[in-house]
Scaffold this active site. Structure first.
Site: not given
Length: 269
Positions: A70, A194
């Site tokens: 993440c 991302c």
């Protein structure tokens, strides 16, 4: 002894999928903090506290190595966690490390002065929290000089992907790329900052054009992990995988199965 893959939602499954294909004999534990997703709109302190709690839970479950799959968590929590001290025999690594290694063509442990690199104009697409942290720009500046980074906060994309609305996600990606190109008309490379975004890599590439090199994280992280595990044969196992979530296990399992197009079953954390 499983390798832990952590994400606030489902995006880290793109990293897990690439790692499983690259390392079929390694055991993995995927941990999704779905009840608090998305992290990209939270403040840095909140992200740190949530990440810290999840990583310690994974260590307690037997994961000696945890990868923060993440970018938002990596940007807001990784350096702080490492500086605070990690228990003996445990490690936590950030998902954007292999990206910066690839972009700067140097290893993370290379502490030589910053130097010129081939790519001079880089587009960064990431969540609002990752963009606000300036973590990519900071780490790049430690290793390279003369690189112009233009960041675009891609609001809404993660939510659309998590909800399975790929038509909306595609429209949002095109809109964000258009906004970036107004600020930097001719990027040489683009970072998909991302772990959800690899699912939209073709859309990013088409909108950016064929001359822009797109750096996506799944394969790069898998290659970096393989290199790391070459020196740690004790982490080779039976190729098993476990999945836990802080959210609704049935709902997350259904979304994950759609996400990877294979049966995935989560248990409650």
């Amino acid at each position: 002894m499983a390798v832990g893959i952590f994400d606030s939602g489902l995006g880290g499954l793109t990293v897990l999928d690439a790692a499983q294909k690259r390392l079929p004999d390694v055991d993995f534990l995927y941990y999704g903090d779905n009840s608090h997703a998305p992290y990209g709109v939270r403040d840095a302190e909140d992200i740190y506290e949530l990440t810290h709690k999840a990583v310690h839970d994974m260590w307690d479950r037997g994961c000696n190595l945890v990868i923060l799959a993440c970018n938002t968590a990596s940007a807001a929590a990784l350096r702080r966690m490492q500086e605070a001290g990690v228990p003996e025999g445990k490690r936590v690594l950030g998902v954007f490390v292999p990206l910066i290694e690839a972009l700067t063509e140097r290893q993370w442990g290379d502490n030589s002065p910053p130097r010129e690199v081939a790519v001079k104009h880089v587009a960064l697409f990431a969540t609002p929290a990752t963009v606000a942290s300036r973590a990519f720009q900071r780490e790049l500046a430690f290793r390279a000089i003369g690189v112009d980074v233009e960041a675009q906060a891609c609001g809404g994309v993660v939510d659309a992907i998590e909800e399975g609305d790929m038509i909306l996600a595609e429209a949002l990606v095109k809109s964000h790329v258009d906004a970036l190109l107004r600020k930097m008309p001719r990027p040489e490379a683009a970072i998909l900052g991302c772990t959800h975004y690899p699912l939209m890599e073709d859309v990013f590439q088409k909108a950016l054009g064929p001359d822009v090199q797109v750096f996506s994280q799944g394969r790069l992280v898998a290659d970096s992990l393989a290199h790391y595990l070459e020196r740690r044969p004790e982490m080779i196992g039976g190729g098993n995988a476990g999945y836990v979530t802080t959210g609704n296990a049935n709902r997350v399992s259904s979304r994950a199965t759609q996400f990877l197009r294979r049966e995935i079953t989560f248990e409650a954390a």
